[in-house]
Every structure is written in structure tokens, then in C-alpha cells.
Design a protein around this motif. Structure first.
Motif, PDB file in Angstrom:
ATOM      1  N   HIS A 214      31.186   6.847 -19.232  1.00  0.00           N
ATOM      2  CA  HIS A 214      32.625   7.041 -19.085  1.00  0.00           C
ATOM      3  C   HIS A 214      33.047   8.250 -19.919  1.00  0.00           C
ATOM      4  N   PRO A 215      33.890   9.148 -19.372  1.00  0.00           N
ATOM      5  CA  PRO A 215      34.245  10.374 -20.107  1.00  0.00           C
ATOM      6  C   PRO A 215      35.238  10.155 -21.243  1.00  0.00           C
ATOM      7  N   LYS A 216      35.974   9.056 -21.263  1.00  0.00           N
ATOM      8  CA  LYS A 216      37.026   8.844 -22.260  1.00  0.00           C
ATOM      9  C   LYS A 216      36.747   7.657 -23.181  1.00  0.00           C
ATOM     10  N   GLU A 217      36.032   6.668 -22.699  1.00  0.00           N
ATOM     11  CA  GLU A 217      35.797   5.460 -23.471  1.00  0.00           C
ATOM     12  C   GLU A 217      34.295   5.232 -23.647  1.00  0.00           C
ATOM     13  N   ASP A 218      33.979   4.320 -24.574  1.00  0.00           N
ATOM     14  CA  ASP A 218      32.584   3.981 -24.820  1.00  0.00           C
ATOM     15  C   ASP A 218      32.151   2.910 -23.820  1.00  0.00           C
ATOM     16  N   CYS A 219      31.757   3.374 -22.656  1.00  0.00           N
ATOM     17  CA  CYS A 219      31.301   2.496 -21.581  1.00  0.00           C
ATOM     18  C   CYS A 219      30.206   3.206 -20.806  1.00  0.00           C
ATOM     19  N   ILE A 220      29.140   2.496 -20.509  1.00  0.00           N
ATOM     20  CA  ILE A 220      28.013   3.041 -19.761  1.00  0.00           C
ATOM     21  C   ILE A 220      27.831   2.211 -18.500  1.00  0.00           C
ATOM     22  N   ALA A 221      27.826   2.866 -17.354  1.00  0.00           N
ATOM     23  CA  ALA A 221      27.577   2.206 -16.074  1.00  0.00           C
ATOM     24  C   ALA A 221      26.132   2.469 -15.668  1.00  0.00           C
ATOM     25  N   THR A 222      25.421   1.414 -15.290  1.00  0.00           N
ATOM     26  CA  THR A 222      24.035   1.551 -14.858  1.00  0.00           C
ATOM     27  C   THR A 222      23.870   0.917 -13.486  1.00  0.00           C
ATOM     28  N   GLY A 223      23.084   1.559 -12.640  1.00  0.00           N
ATOM     29  CA  GLY A 223      22.745   1.027 -11.335  1.00  0.00           C
ATOM     30  C   GLY A 223      21.356   0.428 -11.350  1.00  0.00           C
ATOM     31  N   HIS A 224      21.132  -0.534 -10.466  1.00  0.00           N
ATOM     32  CA  HIS A 224      19.875  -1.281 -10.495  1.00  0.00           C
ATOM     33  C   HIS A 224      19.277  -1.404  -9.095  1.00  0.00           C
ATOM     34  N   ALA A 225      18.010  -1.765  -9.052  1.00  0.00           N
ATOM     35  CA  ALA A 225      17.277  -1.830  -7.791  1.00  0.00           C
ATOM     36  C   ALA A 225      17.752  -2.947  -6.892  1.00  0.00           C
ATOM     37  N   ASP A 226      18.406  -3.969  -7.456  1.00  0.00           N
ATOM     38  CA  ASP A 226      18.882  -5.075  -6.632  1.00  0.00           C
ATOM     39  C   ASP A 226      20.308  -4.871  -6.129  1.00  0.00           C
ATOM     40  N   GLY A 227      20.868  -3.688  -6.334  1.00  0.00           N
ATOM     41  CA  GLY A 227      22.200  -3.384  -5.830  1.00  0.00           C
ATOM     42  C   GLY A 227      23.324  -3.678  -6.802  1.00  0.00           C
ATOM     43  N   LYS A 228      23.012  -4.142  -8.002  1.00  0.00           N
ATOM     44  CA  LYS A 228      24.048  -4.477  -8.976  1.00  0.00           C
ATOM     45  C   LYS A 228      24.399  -3.269  -9.836  1.00  0.00           C
ATOM     46  N   ILE A 229      25.618  -3.273 -10.357  1.00  0.00           N
ATOM     47  CA  ILE A 229      26.103  -2.276 -11.298  1.00  0.00           C
ATOM     48  C   ILE A 229      26.522  -3.010 -12.565  1.00  0.00           C
ATOM     49  N   ARG A 230      26.029  -2.556 -13.705  1.00  0.00           N
ATOM     50  CA  ARG A 230      26.387  -3.167 -14.985  1.00  0.00           C
ATOM     51  C   ARG A 230      27.197  -2.184 -15.818  1.00  0.00           C
ATOM     52  N   LEU A 231      28.275  -2.665 -16.429  1.00  0.00           N
ATOM     53  CA  LEU A 231      29.121  -1.875 -17.323  1.00  0.00           C
ATOM     54  C   LEU A 231      28.859  -2.354 -18.747  1.00  0.00           C
ATOM     55  N   TRP A 232      28.246  -1.487 -19.551  1.00  0.00           N
ATOM     56  CA  TRP A 232      27.829  -1.828 -20.913  1.00  0.00           C
ATOM     57  C   TRP A 232      28.900  -1.385 -21.904  1.00  0.00           C
ATOM     58  N   ARG A 233      29.204  -2.266 -22.864  1.00  0.00           N
ATOM     59  CA  ARG A 233      30.154  -1.958 -23.931  1.00  0.00           C
ATOM     60  C   ARG A 233      29.594  -2.469 -25.257  1.00  0.00           C
ATOM     61  N   ASN A 234      30.208  -1.984 -26.360  1.00  0.00           N
ATOM     62  CA  ASN A 234      29.783  -2.372 -27.715  1.00  0.00           C
ATOM     63  C   ASN A 234      28.300  -2.119 -27.945  1.00  0.00           C
ATOM     64  N   PHE A 235      27.803  -1.046 -27.370  1.00  0.00           N
ATOM     65  CA  PHE A 235      26.379  -0.762 -27.507  1.00  0.00           C
ATOM     66  C   PHE A 235      26.057  -0.004 -28.790  1.00  0.00           C
TER      67      PHE A 235
END
Length: 798
Positions: A214-235
């Protein structure tokens, strides 16, 4: 004979434009993408290629905007260099020599004077371990600079550019590989690693495929082989991290991208649908469906007004704010296999081969652009695995490009093979081919080859099949079968006409038969060492008396048709023979030790003109000589075989390759260093009066030194400058008093000088008017003066 360093195998024309994520400029006017060994600059509105930035000597592996100058971009390549370009003028500014093959590049505004690249952990292209390093770019006035100051950031990363992303204000970088997500904080100089389980449930695949921060906040989006998207925070704390899950894609998520303000997250995969997720309201999402092929990359303009998606069919789609498709840039479609061989359309000189399912694509190698698709099957294609549908398997043009023959077939389980032979006539009005005749079941078995006769007297097509026959189709009032031939119930495998069309050679297993198309008399048979005939090729021009053939027993044979005897033979595993239609040269691709070698020779000479070992991995099954628009003037003997035609070939990885000579590269390099204005581009009156006039003035001054009368030479009537001056708005012209005084002074010439006479029948005559020293000379017609005087002066002042 060994290969010469002056000839290189390069990607040029038909390269993959979907190889890496494209880049949109700050003003959204241009789109840049990696294309083989160059960077192409496209207009986002007209889809035309504006510049072709050439200079790399290996595949371009990434492009990034220069944060400190919005008119510049960086490019990296497997040749171990990072290059800085001015993409508006198409000029190479600087080359930074890294010394390692580079697989991707990243930049961050916070890290000035530094670029981040992914290189192998060992200085070897075959290395499977990669690392992310920071390259400090030295400041120097030289055009080529060595940048050897490298700082390792992350080890064991993926070489894919979508597997790493820089976070808010460049404070950290996130990289994903396998089941691991690693986040490195630059201030702390400390990495945090997060792991996912492989997945116990059936069909669960947690492997990371892509990442976007994310360009403004501490958030990471990851894509996966099973079609899911995870939004990571507090990393930033390893034990207290959290993530939420989004799921819409039924296949792997190929790419993710946040918009510049971070309000939306874009995702794409094999569904050919661009999904736009609301960042704060993940349940709300928008779709842009039916984009034609799987999405491989997503790019967003810096202002967020323009999106673009790269697709698996070598296409880039330009989208206006996820609402509608505004432009499509189509490259050479790389299907799973080319069954029609490579052909050159005699009319457009375009490369023709299989395109999207059921179509032939016409691709301009000169413009590096797809011209159009021709729907051969004319049936709706259903994208379903295991469904048998018609495929285009053979195609051929006649010598003038008036006729196109295609073969389509379909084999369904438990049923006979369906074959259709279609003949297409060229339509001058539509500038395309129109279906003229369809022959259902032209043979009882699969058609293995077909070719048109080059004879100008008749239009004839020959097809051969595993049913043991070859058929000749003749055009009269309509297409009809003129002759059916065979030889001792043997199955034919290949056929070829002589250059003048007077002979037809057909290979029946181990026997070569030679026929006369005028009477269909079997003239002779040619024997050769054991092995079925795999390919046949007649010589051209002075070598037209030779017939070459290859066999499955790894033999290359050359027969003399005049004496009906074997001229010579050599043990070679030739996978493909290709004759140059404009010379006597023949190219033979040979397979050896898992690689392909190339030999270029003339049938009448034992010494090859050119050879190159280990041309590419795997067998070369398709190649073609394409006539050049402009003949090269290469004085080197080993490069003269490329003067008239350019040889293209397809590798087993569907890469279209060709050969580049030092003469070509020097010409391209010289043109890239010059700023040139195309005369076809509209120019302003100011440019005409000052720009061209200054150039003409310099030429006149040089001529005046050698010829005193050269200064008196007048411009031709109706010149561009006069026309532009007549149509120039009055408010930008000089004052009438200034023009009047100039005109009067021009009449005060010496008696010895020749004075032009005024002809009433031709009022537009040009006189040389004197101007102040800083403005040079300008020639204005008398009629122009009278018109200007009428506009700016009262009648009694004339």
C-alpha cells in the motif's frame, strides 16, 4: 567454419511485450514495455510505436521510472547493464555496467541515486538462487560508467518482478517466495519472515504468487496459487501480525497492484477479468470482464487515471479508470504450437502463422505490429479443456498473394477425422482474404503438406496425404481436382515445386518422385540411403538444377536433376531446410546434443557460407526468409547471405529470433543518437521561417564561397514557406511599415545586379528582401506584399 562475432542472434520483431510489467508515464501519454532486447514506447491514445529504445545486447528484464526526472526511465537487462533513457526523444543518456545478469529492477523516491535489482547469487545465468541488491549509481559525465558498489538487501528471492514491492515512502521492501513472506526495514536494517502452511485441505495452495504494498499505509497485499488475496498488517512485529483474506479468483492470482492513493486494489488471473477491490470496503468490488486472455501484469499511471493489463496472448490492454477499454496493443500471438509453419504474405510482406484459436495472424515484421486476424474456422471457440474443435493445421500462399489455401481438421473421440480445405481469394476493396471455395473431405486421411505452383501460367495447388495420394487442384471457372497421383501405395510425406513450376517433387517414404505438372508424367525417381524422406527443397537461381532432401536416418542429400544422379550427401540430423527466394542460399537447421546448429550454404559449393553452433536449445521446426525492404551493403563475405533477406526462426519456447549484422546495429545506433524531425509531421510557420531558413542560409553561405551567383538562386514557386505565410494569422505577422520599408530597400539594388522582372501573368514572384543582420534573409512574393499592404494600409498610401 566457425561463427563470426559480427553476426548475433537477437529478438527483433514479434518479441514478447507481456514479458514484464509495462510502465505508464506521468502524463499518461506514453506506455513503455520490454520487447526482446529493446524498450518500446507506445502512444496510449493511437497505439502506435513512437520510439524503439535499442542498446541492450540481451533480453530487457525490467523498466522503472526515474523518480527525479519524469521524462526518463531506467531499463535493466540480462546483459548486466542498467540504462537511463530519455523516452520522449528516444535517446540513451547513460549506461551503468553492473556486471551481473539482471532479472528485475525497482526504484524508490526515498533512496536517491540508488536502484534495486535482482541478480543471481553466483555470476551465472544458470544459477537458481537470486538476491535483491542496492546499486549505488555513480555520478559521472561519461556515457558508460561502472557501478560496482552493490549492497545486499535480501537473499534467496524470486526473480519475478511481481514477487517484490516497496512499502510506504520506501521504508521497507516485501518479497515473497514459495510459502515465505519476508519484509526488510531499511531503518532497522532488520528482516521479518512470515510463513504459511502448505495447506491440508484438498485443493488448498497457499504458495505466494505476487505481492504489492500500500502506498500510504502499512499494508501488504499478497496473491496466492489458490486464488486468495491476503492483506497483511502489523508486520513490524513478528508475533502480532494479522491478515485478512479476500477470495474471488478460482485460479492463481497472477498480479496485484494498488492505485496511487491506495483507495483500490487491482487483481488479475486466468479468468481474463480485472477485479477492483475497495480498500476499506473489501466486500465491494468492480469487474471488467472479457479481456480476451489471462492477465499477467497490471500497471497504473501515477495519477491513477489510466490502467493497463498485460495478457498471456502477448497483448496490452489500456483501460480508462477500470471503466472501459480505450486501446489494445497486440503483439505476435504466441500460441502453444505453430502448425501452419511460417509464411510471408507476398502482398503485405507480413509474417503469417497461427494466431488465436481458429485464426491466422498477419504480423508486420517491419512495423513490429499485428495487421489483422483472419478467421479461418468461422466458428465460436469454446474455452473448455478436452473439447475437440477445428484447428488450422496448414496454409499456403500463391506466388502473387492472390490466393490463400488453408486446411482445418478436427478429430473427435470415436469418430473419423474431419478435414476441410478452404481457398480464399484476395479482395481489393476490403484489403483482406474472402472465402471462395470449401472442399469437404479433400482426402481420406490427414493432409501432411501442400504448396502452390509458382508458374505464372496457371494457378495450381498440390496437397498430399497419408491416404497414399497427392492431388492437384486447378483454378478454371472454379476450383476443381485436376489430377490424383500415387506411387506403389506408399504414403507421401513432403512435396516441393521447382522455382519455375516446371517440376514437382514428391517424397514417398524412401523414394523421391519427380513429376511434370503440365502432363502429369512421372519423369524419374531418385534413390538415396535408407530412411524416409522428411523434407525436400529445390535450389534457386543458378542452383535451380539441384534438389535437396533430408531423411530420418540423418542424411542430407543433393541430387542433380539434369543428370538424375546423387551429387553429394553428408550425415546431418537436419530438422528443417529453408531456401532463400532471392538468392541461391539455403539454411539447414541441425539438431545435436539438445541444441540446434545452423549452416548456410549454396548447393553447388562444398564450403558453407556461415555456420553457428548451439544456436538455441531444442529443435528448430519453423523458419522463413523475409525479403528486406532495403538491401544491406555488407562487404563482409560471411554476412552477405543476409543482404537480401532476413532469416527468422522460432525456438521451442516460441521465441521469434533473427540475425543482426554489425552494419545494421551501427545504423540503428547512429539513428538513436540523432534528433530528427520527420517531414511528414506537421510543423509550425515559426519552424518554417526560422528552423528551415537557418539551415538553408548555412547552405547558401557555403555555396556562395564556391559560386558567387549561388546567392541569387530563388526558391521554387509555391514553396512551403510561402504557403504558410499566406495562411498565417495577421496578428503574428510583422507590422506593415516594417514590411514596406524592407520592400522599398530591396528595390535599391546596384545597376550591375540582375533585377527580376514582374510578369503580370504570374504575379507570385519571389524577391529577395533585406532584413536586419540578426534575422538573415527572407524571400517574400510580390503578391504577399500587396495582400499585406491591403490589410494594414489605406489604399492611397500604395
Amino acid at each position: 567454419m566457425v561463427a563470426h562475432a559480427e553476426i548475433r542472434v537477437v529478438h527483433r520483431g514479434g518479441s514478447k511485450i507481456n514479458f514484464r510489467e509495462p510502465v505508464i508515464t506521468n502524463d499518461s501519454r506514453f506506455l513503455l514495455c520490454a520487447s526482446g532486447e529493446s524498450v518500446k514506447v507506445y502512444s496510449s491514445s493511437s497505439e502506435e510505436c513512437v520510439h524503439d529504445l535499442q542498446g541492450h545486447t540481451d533480453l530487457v528484464s525490467g523498466i522503472a521510472r526515474n523518480p527525479s526526472n519524469h521524462l526518463q526511465v531506467y531499463s535493466c537487462s540480462a546483459d548486466g547493464t542498467v540504462r537511463l533513457w530519455d523516452f520522449t526523444d528516444g535517446i540513451l543518456i547513460k549506461t551503468f555496467i553492473i556486471g551481473y545478469p539482471i532479472y528485475s529492477i525497482y526504484v524508490s523516491e526515498k533512496h536517491g541515486g540508488v536502484v534495486f535489482v535482482v541478480v543471481p547469487m553466483a555470476n551465472d545465468k544458470s544459477s537458481e538462487l537470486f538476491q535483491l541488491v542496492a546499486v549505488h549509481l555513480p555520478r559521472s559525465g561519461d556515457q558508460e560508467v561502472e557501478a560496482r558498489e552493490l549492497s545486499a538487501v535480501l537473499c534467496d528471492v524470486s526473480p519475478s518482478p511481481g514477487a517484490a514491492s516497496f512499502g510506504r515512502e520506501g521504508e521497507y521492501v516485501a518479497a515473497a517466495k514459495g510459502l515465505q513472506l519476508e519484509v526488510f526495514f531499511f531503518k532497522k536494517q532488520k528482516p521479518y519472515r512470515f510463513f504459511l502452511k502448505p495447506g491440508i485441505k484438498k485443493g488448498s495452495k497457499n504458495a505466494f504468487t505476487c505481492v504489492s504494498c500500500h502506498p500510504k499505509e502499512d499494508c501488504i497485499a499478497t496473491g496466492h496459487a489458490d486464488g486468495k488475496i491476503r492483506l497483511w498488517r502489523n508486520f513490524n512485529q513478528k508475533k502480532e501480525y494479522t491478515y485478512s483474506t479476500l477470495h474471488w479468483h478460482h485460479g492463481a492470482v497472477n498480479t496485484l497492484q494498488f492505485t496511487p492513493e491506495g483507495t483500490n486494489l487491482l487483481s488479475g488471473g486466468i479468468e481474463s477479468v480485472l477485479v477492483q477491490w475497495r480498500y476499506t470496503q473489501e466486500n465491494q468490488k468492480d469487474f471488467l470482464p472479457r479481456l480476451g486472455a489471462a492477465i499477467t501484469h497490471i500497471a497504473v499511471s501515477p495519477d491513477g487515471s489510466l490502467f493497463c493489463t498485460s495478457h498471456s496472448d502477448n497483448k496490452i490492454t489500456i483501460i480508462q479508470s477500470c471503466v472501459k477499454v480505450s486501446a489494445i496493443i497486440q503483439g505476435l500471438v504466441k500460441s502453444e504450437g505453430v502448425r501452419t509453419d511460417l509464411m510471408i504474405d507476398p502482398r503485405s510482406k507480413a509474417l503469417v502463422l497461427n494466431g488465436k484459436p481458429g485464426h491466422l495472424q498477419f504480423y508486420s515484421l517491419h512495423r513490429d505490429k499485428q495487421l489483422y486476424n483472419l478467421d479461418i474456422v468461422q466458428q465460436e471457440y469454446i474455452n473448455e479443456e478436452g473439447l475437440d474443435q477445428f484447428e488450422v493445421v496448414k496454409a499456403a500462399f500463391d506466388a502473387h498473394g492472390d490466393w490463400l489455401a488453408t486446411v482445418e481438421e478436427r478429430r473427435q473421440k470415436g469418430s473419423e477425422l474431419e478435414i476441410n480445405l478452404k481457398l480464399w481469394a484476395y479482395d481489393e476493396q476490403t484489403q483482406s482474404f474472402v472465402l471462395n471455395t470449401t472442399v469437404t473431405a479433400p482426402h481420406e486421411d490427414q493432409i501432411t503438406a501442400m504448396c502452390f505452383s509458382p508458374s505464372p501460367e496457371t494457378t495450381m495447388l498440390v496437397t498430399i496425404s497419408f491416404d497414399g495420394h497427392f492431388k492437384a487442384w486447378l483454378l478454371g471457372a472454379s476450383w476443381s481436382c485436376d489430377f490424383v497421383g500415387g506411387y506403389h501405395l506408399l504414403k507421401p510425406g513432403c512435396c516441393c515445386f521447382s522455382a519455375d513450376g516446371s517440376l514437382l517433387a514428391v517424397g514417398f517414404q524412401e523414394v523421391v518422385t519427380v513429376w511434370s505438372p503440365s502432363s502429369w508424367e512421372l519423369l524419374t525417381t531418385l534413390s538415396q540411403p535408407p530412411g524416409a524422406i522428411r523434407d525436400l527443397c529445390f535450389g534457386r537461381l543458378s542452383c535451380s538444377k539441384y534438389l535437396l532432401g533430408t531423411s530420418t536416418k540423418n542424411q542430407l542429400c543433393c541430387w542433380n536433376i539434369l543428370t538424375c544422379s546423387l551429387e553429394w550427401s553428408t550425415p546431418m540430423d537436419v530438422s528443417l531446410l529453408q531456401a532463400d527466394p532471392l538468392s541461391e542460399n539455403i539454411a539447414a537447421f541441425c539438431s545435436q546434443s539438445g541444441c540446434s546448429d545452423l549452416f548456410v550454404f549454396k548447393p553447388g559449393e562444398p564450403r558453407p557460407l556461415y555456420s553457428q553452433r548451439a544456436l538455441c536449445t531444442g529443435k528448430v521446426q519453423h523458419a522463413i526468409f523475409a525479403p528486406r525492404d532495403q538491401m544491406l551493403e555488407s562487404c563482409e563475405e560471411h554476412a552477405q547471405w543476409l543482404n537480401r533477406s532476413q532469416l527468422y526462426f522460432l525456438t521451442q519456447h516460441m521465441d521469434l529470433m533473427t540475425f543482426s549484422t554489425k552494419t545494421e546495429e551501427d545504423r540503428l545506433l547512429a539513428s538513436s543518437k540523432r534528433l530528427m524531425v520527420d517531414n511528414s509531421v506537421a510543423v509550425t510557420p515559426f519552424y518554417l521561417l526560422l528552423g528551415k531558413h537557418r539551415l538553408q542560409q548555412q547552405q547558401q553561405q557555403q555555396e556562395a564561397l564556391t559560386n558567387p551567383m549561388a546567392e541569387r538562386i530563388q526558391l521554387p514557386q509555391g514553396s512551403i514557406a510561402i504557403k504558410e505565410l499566406l495562411y498565417t494569422p495577421a496578428h503574428v505577422l510583422p507590422s506593415a511599415s516594417f514590411l514596406c520599408s524592407m520592400f522599398v530597400r530591396s528595390l535599391l539594388i546596384s545597376s550591375s545586379s540582375a533585377r527580376p522582372e514582374f510578369n503580370p501573368e504570374h504575379p507570385v514572384q519571389e524577391l529577395e528582401l533585406c532584413r536586419p543582420p540578426h534575422t538573415g534573409r527572407v524571400r517574400i512574393p510580390i503578391l504577399v506584399y500587396y495582400r499585406l499592404h491591403t490589410i494594414y494600409s489605406s489604399p492611397h498610401t500604395i
